[in-house]
Design a protein around this motif. Structure first.
Motif, mmCIF file in Angstrom:
data_model
loop_
_atom_site.group_PDB
_atom_site.id
_atom_site.type_symbol
_atom_site.label_atom_id
_atom_site.label_comp_id
_atom_site.label_asym_id
_atom_site.label_seq_id
_atom_site.Cartn_x
_atom_site.Cartn_y
_atom_site.Cartn_z
ATOM 1 N N ARG B 215 -10.908 -37.888 -74.920
ATOM 2 C CA ARG B 215 -10.493 -36.486 -75.000
ATOM 3 C C ARG B 215 -9.096 -36.431 -75.588
ATOM 4 N N PHE B 216 -8.787 -35.310 -76.182
ATOM 5 C CA PHE B 216 -7.504 -35.182 -76.872
ATOM 6 C C PHE B 216 -6.819 -33.896 -76.448
ATOM 7 N N THR B 217 -5.575 -34.002 -76.031
ATOM 8 C CA THR B 217 -4.804 -32.813 -75.727
ATOM 9 C C THR B 217 -3.579 -32.827 -76.629
ATOM 10 N N VAL B 218 -3.358 -31.704 -77.283
ATOM 11 C CA VAL B 218 -2.215 -31.649 -78.183
ATOM 12 C C VAL B 218 -1.133 -30.770 -77.574
ATOM 13 N N LEU B 219 0.078 -31.300 -77.548
ATOM 14 C CA LEU B 219 1.220 -30.531 -77.080
ATOM 15 C C LEU B 219 2.015 -30.072 -78.286
ATOM 16 N N ASN B 220 2.420 -28.822 -78.262
ATOM 17 C CA ASN B 220 3.286 -28.336 -79.320
ATOM 18 C C ASN B 220 4.291 -27.368 -78.712
ATOM 19 N N ARG B 221 5.542 -27.662 -78.839
ATOM 20 C CA ARG B 221 6.627 -26.835 -78.318
ATOM 21 C C ARG B 221 6.400 -26.446 -76.862
ATOM 22 N N GLY B 222 6.071 -27.444 -76.040
ATOM 23 C CA GLY B 222 5.950 -27.228 -74.599
ATOM 24 C C GLY B 222 4.668 -26.554 -74.155
ATOM 25 N N LYS B 223 3.756 -26.287 -75.115
ATOM 26 C CA LYS B 223 2.497 -25.646 -74.734
ATOM 27 C C LYS B 223 1.345 -26.541 -75.156
ATOM 28 N N THR B 224 0.232 -26.421 -74.429
ATOM 29 C CA THR B 224 -0.929 -27.170 -74.842
ATOM 30 C C THR B 224 -1.814 -26.275 -75.701
ATOM 31 N N LEU B 225 -2.350 -26.879 -76.718
ATOM 32 C CA LEU B 225 -3.227 -26.112 -77.600
ATOM 33 C C LEU B 225 -4.678 -26.372 -77.254
ATOM 34 N N GLY B 226 -4.901 -26.828 -76.009
ATOM 35 C CA GLY B 226 -6.270 -27.055 -75.581
ATOM 36 C C GLY B 226 -6.651 -28.510 -75.633
ATOM 37 N N THR B 227 -7.773 -28.805 -74.956
ATOM 38 C CA THR B 227 -8.269 -30.179 -74.908
ATOM 39 C C THR B 227 -9.591 -30.240 -75.647
ATOM 40 N N ALA B 228 -9.748 -31.230 -76.507
ATOM 41 C CA ALA B 228 -10.980 -31.356 -77.278
ATOM 42 C C ALA B 228 -11.682 -32.652 -76.930
ATOM 43 N N LEU B 229 -12.994 -32.624 -76.915
ATOM 44 C CA LEU B 229 -13.766 -33.842 -76.673
ATOM 45 C C LEU B 229 -13.893 -34.633 -77.961
ATOM 46 N N ARG B 230 -14.131 -35.902 -77.817
ATOM 47 C CA ARG B 230 -14.374 -36.762 -78.968
ATOM 48 C C ARG B 230 -15.588 -36.233 -79.742
ATOM 49 N N GLY B 231 -15.491 -36.166 -81.024
ATOM 50 C CA GLY B 231 -16.601 -35.682 -81.835
ATOM 51 C C GLY B 231 -16.510 -34.203 -82.135
ATOM 52 N N GLU B 232 -15.704 -33.480 -81.294
ATOM 53 C CA GLU B 232 -15.577 -32.056 -81.523
ATOM 54 C C GLU B 232 -14.482 -31.738 -82.532
ATOM 55 N N ILE B 233 -13.689 -32.738 -82.814
ATOM 56 C CA ILE B 233 -12.499 -32.462 -83.602
ATOM 57 C C ILE B 233 -12.262 -33.601 -84.591
ATOM 58 N N THR B 234 -11.711 -33.279 -85.719
ATOM 59 C CA THR B 234 -11.445 -34.315 -86.719
ATOM 60 C C THR B 234 -9.972 -34.704 -86.694
ATOM 61 N N ALA B 235 -9.697 -35.820 -87.289
ATOM 62 C CA ALA B 235 -8.322 -36.306 -87.334
ATOM 63 C C ALA B 235 -7.414 -35.297 -88.030
ATOM 64 N N GLU B 236 -7.935 -34.666 -89.086
ATOM 65 C CA GLU B 236 -7.122 -33.704 -89.828
ATOM 66 C C GLU B 236 -6.760 -32.521 -88.946
ATOM 67 N N GLU B 237 -7.735 -32.060 -88.180
ATOM 68 C CA GLU B 237 -7.459 -30.912 -87.313
ATOM 69 C C GLU B 237 -6.385 -31.251 -86.271
ATOM 70 N N LEU B 238 -6.512 -32.458 -85.701
ATOM 71 C CA LEU B 238 -5.505 -32.878 -84.721
ATOM 72 C C LEU B 238 -4.116 -32.916 -85.354
ATOM 73 N N GLN B 239 -4.091 -33.493 -86.538
ATOM 74 C CA GLN B 239 -2.819 -33.615 -87.253
ATOM 75 C C GLN B 239 -2.199 -32.238 -87.483
ATOM 76 N N ASP B 240 -3.036 -31.297 -87.901
ATOM 77 C CA ASP B 240 -2.555 -29.938 -88.158
ATOM 78 C C ASP B 240 -2.015 -29.297 -86.888
ATOM 79 N N MET B 241 -2.763 -29.468 -85.784
ATOM 80 C CA MET B 241 -2.335 -28.857 -84.529
ATOM 81 C C MET B 241 -0.987 -29.403 -84.089
ATOM 82 N N MET B 242 -0.807 -30.715 -84.258
ATOM 83 C CA MET B 242 0.429 -31.359 -83.854
ATOM 84 C C MET B 242 1.632 -30.836 -84.625
#
Lengths: 377, 259
Positions: B215-242
């Protein structure tokens, strides 16, 4: 650390799965990366040198040997404390002043105030331990380098010692301790000699010389030497074999990493400051009981001599690495050279030149050894 | 659904007027690797320090195996089975592997009135545990300084596992490592996960996260942008969110690839 290397039954089954990139380390190289290496070589060198140049001077007769043994023991007592403290990552520059202070405390209490000597000695130890604690507490609380904090105490204690001595007796040397110590139960533990019978027997056999009055030239081992040996053995076991010893290494190696795994770093460091003060007081007490007097200026420069012994013994100034045995050998080198130059009839001022040179060599060697251990380039 | 080993709900942490964390939630299930991603300054460090008992949260609650818990100190968290491996403060280079492994918890044996470290036990356990992680030491008395960065991380991880960690927090374990060493550490994470230990893997390297994360949780400026399961999200999307997205995407076009 090397002690564990001596026996490790677990390494054999691993042979097959060994990483091919890990180079085999030769036993020679392994022997090289011991903290004591430099001190062992130095000791051999020093003895060979003096056997060559000063053999006929009486340096290696019984009384000559006792002479440099006692001097070495003096250095060793202080070096054990300084060594463990340095491995824990701190220095104590107030050792010399502590020696003067403890001596004067014993003399004032027992001679001027007429307390029994044992009470004076115990008072000196109690005060020294309290001051050691204070040194450590200030270093921990302020986060200042121990260099600065103990430098302050170097002056504070020396000044207080001279003041106390003059205020109570109007002198800086207080005599009469020997008379006060007659029949005391504790004083012989610091000023006495042991194995008198053995030396009388040896003299009767003609193994060692006799004085004109029929007594052997050496009539026993001074308690100071016994203290040195006990402190060395106890310090070595504490450091290499016990949990607390591991904490000493850890506190000096990386205090924050040690704290993260629950090592009580502050307690360890404060305890080592107290040990250093304890060693200084052992030294002071032996000296006061032997000379029968205390002087406010005793112990000058002793802190540096202790630190030099420790560094010659292979400890790193930055902490986390070192050996009590090495420090003891450093003290031996120190004592043998200081007295040996005298026996060899060399101008004694050259001793300091030698000291500076050997200190520099030891530090360079230590830096090299550390690179080998940690694999830094 | 299984109870999470540790669950943090709506954690807020204020330092004076600075809001370092503004409502972050995260849970760790047994045997999962939960990746916490975020750029520098996103609040990753504050968050893991809250999880490991260094900071008390200003708001929000921590549940350990379903029970509400308050950590007063790192010691509390350790006793609850939350172990943290810090990037560079894990090991003392001048000390031997054995001494490092057991630091603070040395096994003792009694010899007369004295207690000494039981080096036979300490050495054999160290060799055994390291071998389990795929590191074959020359000898347990070898100084940690002779090990590579990846091996040092592995010693720290196997130490935590041996002493009963249920949740293992790894603070940027791969950020200072080379390619080969990184893959060793990622392999270690996989092994730890197999034991049913929950891993929190902090990184800002998406590729490392994708390699082992469940599972992946992205933090940005002290907030979480949600948790994604493996397979639900691509590396590019994670990178963008970060990175907060847009600027980096523009940059990627200029550079003709993914950043």
């Amino acid at each position: 650390m090397s002690v564990e290397a001596d026996r490790n039954p677990e390494s054999s089954p691993q042979q097959a799965a060994r990483d091919e990139r890990v180079r085999e380390i030769s036993p020679v190289r392994k022997a090289l990366i011991r903290p004591e290496l430099g001190a062992i070589c130095g000791t051999i060198l020093v003895f060979v040198f003096f056997l060559a140049v000063a053999r006929d001077s009486g340096m290696f007769s019984a009384d000559g040997a006792l002479n440099w043994t006692v001097v070495s023991a003096q250095f060793a007592v202080l070096a054990v404390g300084a060594c463990l403290l340095m491995i824990a990552g701190e220095f104590d520059l107030s050792v010399g002043s502590m020696i003067g202070f403890s001596g004067i405390v014993i003399a004032i209490t027992s001679v001027t105030w007429g307390w029994p000597v044992w009470a004076g000695i115990l008072t000196a130890f109690a005060l020294a331990l309290a001051l050691g604690w204070l040194n450590g507490y200030l270093v921990i609380r302020t986060g200042l380098p121990s260099f600065i904090v103990t430098l302050a105490f170097l002056y504070i204690l020396r000044g207080l010692t001279i003041f106390a001595s003059i205020a109570t007796t109007r002198k800086t040397i207080i005599g009469g301790v020997r008379e006060a110590a007659e029949g005391d139960w504790l004083a012989p533990l610091f000023g006495g000699k042991i194995l008198n019978g053995l030396f009388v027997t040896l003299a009767d056999w003609g193994w060692i010389g006799k004085l004109r009055n029929g007594n052997p030239v050496v009539d026993g081992i001074p308690m100071l030497v016994v203290w040195a040996l006990v402190l060395i053995v106890a310090g070595h076991l504490l450091l290499t074999r016990t949990r607390f010893g591991n904490w000493i290494f850890a506190s000096g190696g990386d205090a924050q990493a040690a704290r993260y795994v629950g090592v009580p770093v502050n307690r360890v460091k404060i305890a080592m400051f107290m040990l250093t003060a304890f060693c200084a007081t052992v030294f002071a007490t032996c000296q006061v009981i032997e000379f029968g007097s205390a002087a406010a200026d005793r112990g000058l420069l002793k802190e540096f001599e202790a630190i030099i012994s420790v560094v010659i013994g292979g400890a790193l100034l930055t902490g986390g690495y070192g050996s009590v045995i090495g420090a003891a050998l450093g003290a031996l080198i120190f004592g043998v050279v200081q007295q040996g130059l005298f026996f060899a009839g060399v101008e004694s001022s050259l001793f300091r030149v030698f000291l500076g040179v050997i200190l520099l060599m030891a530090v360079i060697l230590n830096t090299y050894i550390r690179r080998m251990i940690t694999g830094e380039r | 659904m299984t109870t999470p080993l540790i669950e943090l709900r709506d954690i807020e942490k204020h330092f004076g007027s600075v809001i370092a964390l503004a409502g972050v939630s995260l849970s760790v299930l047994p045997g999962e690797c939960h990746c916490l991603l975020g750029d520098n300054g996103a609040g990753k460090s504050t968050f893991i320090k809250t999880m490991s008992g260094v900071h008390m949260p200003t708001h929000g609650e921590i549940l350990v195996e379903g029970r509400k818990t308050v950590f007063d100190s790192p010691r509390d968290a350790m006793e609850a089975g939350i172990a943290t491996v810090y990037q560079d403060l894990a090991m003392i280079p001048l000390m031997s592997v054995t001494r490092n492994f057991w630091m603070g918890r040395e096994p003792q044996k009694r010899v007369g009135p004295f207690k000494f470290i039981d080096f036979d036990k300490a050495n054999s356990v160290t060799m055994e545990e390291m071998a389990k992680m795929g590191i074959h030491l020359r000898e347990p008395a070898q100084a940690v300084g002779t090990l590579s960065g990846g091996e040092r991380q592995t010693v720290a991880i196997s130490r935590a596992v041996y002493f009963g960690a249920k949740v293992l927090i790894l603070d940027e374990p791969t950020s200072a490592l080379g390619v080969r060493q990184t893959s060793n550490v990622l392999a270690t994470i996989a092994k730890v996960r197999e034991k049913g230990i929950g891993v929190v893997f902090i990184t800002h390297n998406v590729r490392h996260a994708m390699a082992v994360g469940d599972r992946f949780t992205v933090l940005n400026r002290g907030k979480t942008l949600g948790t994604a399961l493996r397979g639900e999200i691509t590396a590019e999307e994670l990178q963008d969110m970060m990175a907060g997205g847009r600027e980096l995407a523009d940059l990627a076009e200029v550079l003709g690839g993914t950043v």
